[in-house]
Motif scaffolding. Structure first.
Motif, PDB file in Angstrom:
ATOM      1  N   THR A   1     126.236  23.074 -88.269  1.00 10.58           N
ATOM      2  CA  THR A   1     127.680  23.279 -88.215  1.00 10.58           C
ATOM      3  C   THR A   1     128.358  21.925 -88.072  1.00 10.58           C
ATOM      4  O   THR A   1     127.972  21.122 -87.219  1.00 10.58           O
ATOM      5  CB  THR A   1     128.069  24.162 -87.019  1.00 10.58           C
ATOM      6  OG1 THR A   1     127.354  25.404 -87.093  1.00 10.58           O
ATOM      7  CG2 THR A   1     129.562  24.438 -87.009  1.00 10.58           C
TER       8      THR A   1
ATOM      9  N   PHE B   1     125.230  20.881 -83.752  1.00 12.28           N
ATOM     10  CA  PHE B   1     126.677  20.928 -83.915  1.00 12.28           C
ATOM     11  C   PHE B   1     127.148  19.490 -84.090  1.00 12.28           C
ATOM     12  O   PHE B   1     126.941  18.651 -83.205  1.00 12.28           O
ATOM     13  CB  PHE B   1     127.324  21.565 -82.688  1.00 12.28           C
ATOM     14  CG  PHE B   1     128.813  21.741 -82.784  1.00 12.28           C
ATOM     15  CD1 PHE B   1     129.370  22.650 -83.680  1.00 12.28           C
ATOM     16  CD2 PHE B   1     129.671  21.028 -81.957  1.00 12.28           C
ATOM     17  CE1 PHE B   1     130.745  22.832 -83.754  1.00 12.28           C
ATOM     18  CE2 PHE B   1     131.042  21.199 -82.023  1.00 12.28           C
ATOM     19  CZ  PHE B   1     131.587  22.105 -82.923  1.00 12.28           C
TER      20      PHE B   1
ATOM     21  N   VAL C   1     133.692  23.676 -90.063  1.00 15.76           N
ATOM     22  CA  VAL C   1     134.808  24.235 -89.308  1.00 15.76           C
ATOM     23  C   VAL C   1     135.793  23.111 -89.025  1.00 15.76           C
ATOM     24  O   VAL C   1     135.446  21.927 -89.086  1.00 15.76           O
ATOM     25  CB  VAL C   1     134.323  24.886 -87.993  1.00 15.76           C
ATOM     26  CG1 VAL C   1     133.435  26.086 -88.291  1.00 15.76           C
ATOM     27  CG2 VAL C   1     133.574  23.887 -87.121  1.00 15.76           C
TER      28      VAL C   1
ATOM     29  N   CYS D   1     125.038  26.805 -80.569  1.00 12.88           N
ATOM     30  CA  CYS D   1     124.301  25.658 -81.113  1.00 12.88           C
ATOM     31  C   CYS D   1     123.362  25.089 -80.040  1.00 12.88           C
ATOM     32  O   CYS D   1     123.469  25.419 -78.863  1.00 12.88           O
ATOM     33  CB  CYS D   1     125.265  24.588 -81.612  1.00 12.88           C
ATOM     34  SG  CYS D   1     126.300  25.155 -82.994  1.00 12.88           S
TER      35      CYS D   1
ATOM     36  N   GLN E   1     125.631  24.113 -95.359  1.00 12.82           N
ATOM     37  CA  GLN E   1     126.087  23.838 -94.009  1.00 12.82           C
ATOM     38  C   GLN E   1     127.484  24.438 -93.798  1.00 12.82           C
ATOM     39  O   GLN E   1     128.271  24.567 -94.737  1.00 12.82           O
ATOM     40  CB  GLN E   1     126.119  22.331 -93.748  1.00 12.82           C
ATOM     41  CG  GLN E   1     124.752  21.681 -93.800  1.00 12.82           C
ATOM     42  CD  GLN E   1     124.214  21.525 -95.210  1.00 12.82           C
ATOM     43  OE1 GLN E   1     124.941  21.151 -96.131  1.00 12.82           O
ATOM     44  NE2 GLN E   1     122.933  21.832 -95.394  1.00 12.82           N
ATOM     45  N   VAL E   2     127.795  24.801 -92.567  1.00 12.32           N
ATOM     46  CA  VAL E   2     129.070  25.411 -92.223  1.00 12.32           C
ATOM     47  C   VAL E   2     130.053  24.323 -91.778  1.00 12.32           C
ATOM     48  O   VAL E   2     129.720  23.492 -90.921  1.00 12.32           O
ATOM     49  CB  VAL E   2     128.892  26.442 -91.092  1.00 12.32           C
ATOM     50  CG1 VAL E   2     130.244  27.006 -90.660  1.00 12.32           C
ATOM     51  CG2 VAL E   2     127.959  27.552 -91.540  1.00 12.32           C
TER      52      VAL E   2
ATOM     53  N   ARG F   1     118.744  29.922 -86.431  1.00 14.23           N
ATOM     54  CA  ARG F   1     119.234  29.188 -85.265  1.00 14.23           C
ATOM     55  C   ARG F   1     118.101  28.680 -84.397  1.00 14.23           C
ATOM     56  O   ARG F   1     118.155  27.555 -83.891  1.00 14.23           O
ATOM     57  CB  ARG F   1     120.200  30.057 -84.457  1.00 14.23           C
ATOM     58  CG  ARG F   1     121.557  30.201 -85.141  1.00 14.23           C
ATOM     59  CD  ARG F   1     122.596  30.783 -84.215  1.00 14.23           C
ATOM     60  NE  ARG F   1     123.879  30.896 -84.878  1.00 14.23           N
ATOM     61  CZ  ARG F   1     124.800  29.925 -84.940  1.00 14.23           C
ATOM     62  NH1 ARG F   1     124.556  28.765 -84.359  1.00 14.23           N
ATOM     63  NH2 ARG F   1     125.937  30.104 -85.572  1.00 14.23           N
TER      64      ARG F   1
ATOM     65  N   TYR G   1     120.368  25.677 -89.090  1.00 11.25           N
ATOM     66  CA  TYR G   1     121.783  26.056 -89.165  1.00 11.25           C
ATOM     67  C   TYR G   1     122.615  24.879 -88.682  1.00 11.25           C
ATOM     68  O   TYR G   1     122.665  24.578 -87.486  1.00 11.25           O
ATOM     69  CB  TYR G   1     122.042  27.285 -88.288  1.00 11.25           C
ATOM     70  CG  TYR G   1     123.343  28.008 -88.559  1.00 11.25           C
ATOM     71  CD1 TYR G   1     123.367  29.167 -89.316  1.00 11.25           C
ATOM     72  CD2 TYR G   1     124.553  27.536 -88.044  1.00 11.25           C
ATOM     73  CE1 TYR G   1     124.557  29.857 -89.563  1.00 11.25           C
ATOM     74  CE2 TYR G   1     125.747  28.195 -88.285  1.00 11.25           C
ATOM     75  CZ  TYR G   1     125.744  29.361 -89.034  1.00 11.25           C
ATOM     76  OH  TYR G   1     126.931  30.026 -89.295  1.00 11.25           O
TER      77      TYR G   1
ATOM     78  N   SER H   1     130.593  25.513 -80.418  1.00 13.26           N
ATOM     79  CA  SER H   1     129.211  25.060 -80.226  1.00 13.26           C
ATOM     80  C   SER H   1     128.398  25.975 -79.322  1.00 13.26           C
ATOM     81  O   SER H   1     127.249  25.670 -79.007  1.00 13.26           O
ATOM     82  CB  SER H   1     129.196  23.647 -79.646  1.00 13.26           C
ATOM     83  OG  SER H   1     129.748  23.632 -78.338  1.00 13.26           O
TER      84      SER H   1
END
Length: 495
Positions: free
Chosen positions: A273, A245, A294, A316, A291-292, A239, A271, A313
């Motif tokens: 997202t 984000f 959501v 982030c 990558q994540v 991070r 990281y 977020s």
């Protein structure tokens, strides 16, 4: 890189002349132009066209340095020549340069070029007024119609020294040797190919005379980009290495979110997202492994979605919003609500710009950069199509009015923050393909997440984006696509 307007250059030149002397500066200018002529010459016959001022004096100074060449200069007489020009003319004549009257007709101009192997053009420099006098226009047309490599002295005739507006006929140079500092008109030129390859010649001006000018324009060099790009500390975690984000994608345009996320990852984020509508999530997960992803719940009211996104977020360090999102009213409420409430530095592109055009007052003072192309800017600004030669003026007016840093895409991408107009020099036609703007958004999001200011993230992102596209273009002469650009991000700045 120091970039000056013609007025600033005249002021710096006057200061430099008082310190080192105008003849010394012109001799150095002549050596720089002569070196370019030697490199471009197909043989040993060199000619130059000289106007009546010091730009023409630089042409004399150049031919005076071309020992071993058969040299002819076609010169307008100078009514009250400067001391430097007088000295340059004397050196040229002493070196055996033949001096002929300036051609007055198209046939005369073509005849002068008939046996030339290289030509230098020093008609009026950045002080030129348009339209060009007919004799100058005849020379420009004749040079363009010939196959003789042309060296433009300071700036190609036909290109406005301040705005870059093109006035036909404009010289199409093989190379431009600009003297002392980069000129704003060269950076802003509507057709960068007119200048050919551009080199800034150090002519011995004291650095303090250049630095004393308040910069209205600036451009990054590759070295300055390297210095701006953040380096990971030895104790970094995923991070702290950068956690953007990204709110992007839709069922119709999932690819935009993928490209933005991959641009962000390849720019060095630790990281990434991506928040996307649930209808697009499956497609994104098929392409995004590291990558994540959501989801945005379609059953939630816009205000509740904004609450969800703010919670997602919370850990982030930057926000990117817009690529591939819809144009419906619900999405607009989400975009505006999130940008208004977030405290993260942000970049807004594509669909987000559509939703912001009538709500810019809510974003004044935010750590935010908008990244429109010309069509999006026309709508966003509310002032219609951007006419040739007015891009910098229009962008300056928009940012001064809204208080929002803006990156206006184009061959010469412009970034303005209310202080300095940053001009990107790495643009290439390879970027004229779908999705490259989404990659740029991802790059900027990563740089923001790593601690760069909004302005530095935008100008570094644009420069790096162009370098990557050029790198991709070298590997694939035709058919560069957006994924080639993000894959070239690392190699383009390695070494």
């Amino acid at each position: 890189m120091i970039v000056l307007t013609p007025a600033q250059m005249r002021d710096a030149d006057a200061q430099a002349c008082a310190v080192v002397g105008d003849d010394t500066l012109m001799q150095a200018a002549g050596r720089a132009v002569a070196a370019a002529m030697r490199d471009r010459a197909k043989g040993r016959r060199a000619i130059a066209f000289a106007g009546s001022g010091n730009n023409g004096g630089d042409a004399f100074a150049a031919l005076a340095e071309l020992s071993g060449f058969e040299c002819t200069i076609y010169a307008q007489p100078a009514g009250e020549p400067s001391r430097a020009r007088k000295a340059a003319e004397q050196r040229a004549r002493a070196a055996g340069v033949r001096v002929e009257p300036f051609p007055q007709t198209p046939d005369d101009a073509a005849m002068a070029l008939r046996e030339a192997d290289v030509v230098a053009v020093g008609l009026a420099g950045t002080a030129a007024r348009y339209p060009l006098p007919e004799a100058f226009a005849n020379v420009v047309r004749a040079v363009n119609d010939s196959n003789v490599p042309a060296i433009a002295i300071d700036i190609p005739p036909g290109v406005d020294g301040e705005t870059g507006a093109v006035h036909e006929p404009a010289l199409r140079a093989a190379e431009t040797v600009t003297l002392g500092a980069m000129k704003s008109g060269l950076l802003l030129c509507e057709d960068a190919s007119l200048a050919g390859s551009v080199s800034v010649a150090d002519i011995g001006m004291p650095p303090e005379t250049l630095r004393s000018q308040q910069p209205l324009y600036a451009a990054l060099t590759d070295g300055e980009l390297h210095a701006l790009l953040p380096r990971r500390a030895s104790n970094s975690d995923k991070r702290s290495a950068g956690a953007p984000f990204i709110v992007a994608g839709s069922e119709q345009f999932p690819g935009a979110a993928v490209l933005c996320a991959m641009g962000s990852a390849r720019a060095g984020a630790g990281y990434v997202t991506v928040a996307t509508p649930s209808a697009a999530a499956h497609a994104l997960r098929m392409h995004l492994i590291e990558q994540v992803v959501v989801t945005i719940d379609p059953s939630h009211e816009p205000g509740a979605v904004v609450d969800d996104l703010l919670e997602m977020s919370a850990r982030c360090s930057s926000l990117a919003i817009g690529p591939g999102l819809g144009l419906d009213d619900r999405t607009g409420e989400i975009v505006r609500g999130l940008l208004k409430r977030t405290t993260l530095p942000a970049v807004a592109d594509a669909s987000a710009l559509f939703h912001l055009s009538k709500h810019l007052g809510d974003l004044r003072g935010k750590q935010l950069v908008l990244t429109p192309h010309a069509g999006e800017f026309a709508r966003l600004s509310g002032r219609g199509t951007v006419l040739p030669g007015t891009r910098a003026q229009r962008l300056r007016e928009f940012v001064d009015r809204t208080g929002i840093t803006t990156l206006l895409k184009g061959d010469r991408t412009l970034i303005y923050d209310g202080s300095t107009m940053h001009v990107n020099t790495t643009g290439t036609p390879a970027l004229a393909t779908a999705g490259t703007g989404d990659v740029l958004t991802g790059i900027i999001a990563t740089l923001l997440s790593q601690g760069l200011s909004v302005t530095d993230a935008a100008r570094a992102g644009a420069h790096w984006h162009g370098l990557a596209a050029r790198s991709a273009e070298r590997q694939r002469v035709r058919g560069v696509i957006a994924r080639d650009v993000y894959e070239a991000l690392g190699p383009s700045v390695s070494g």
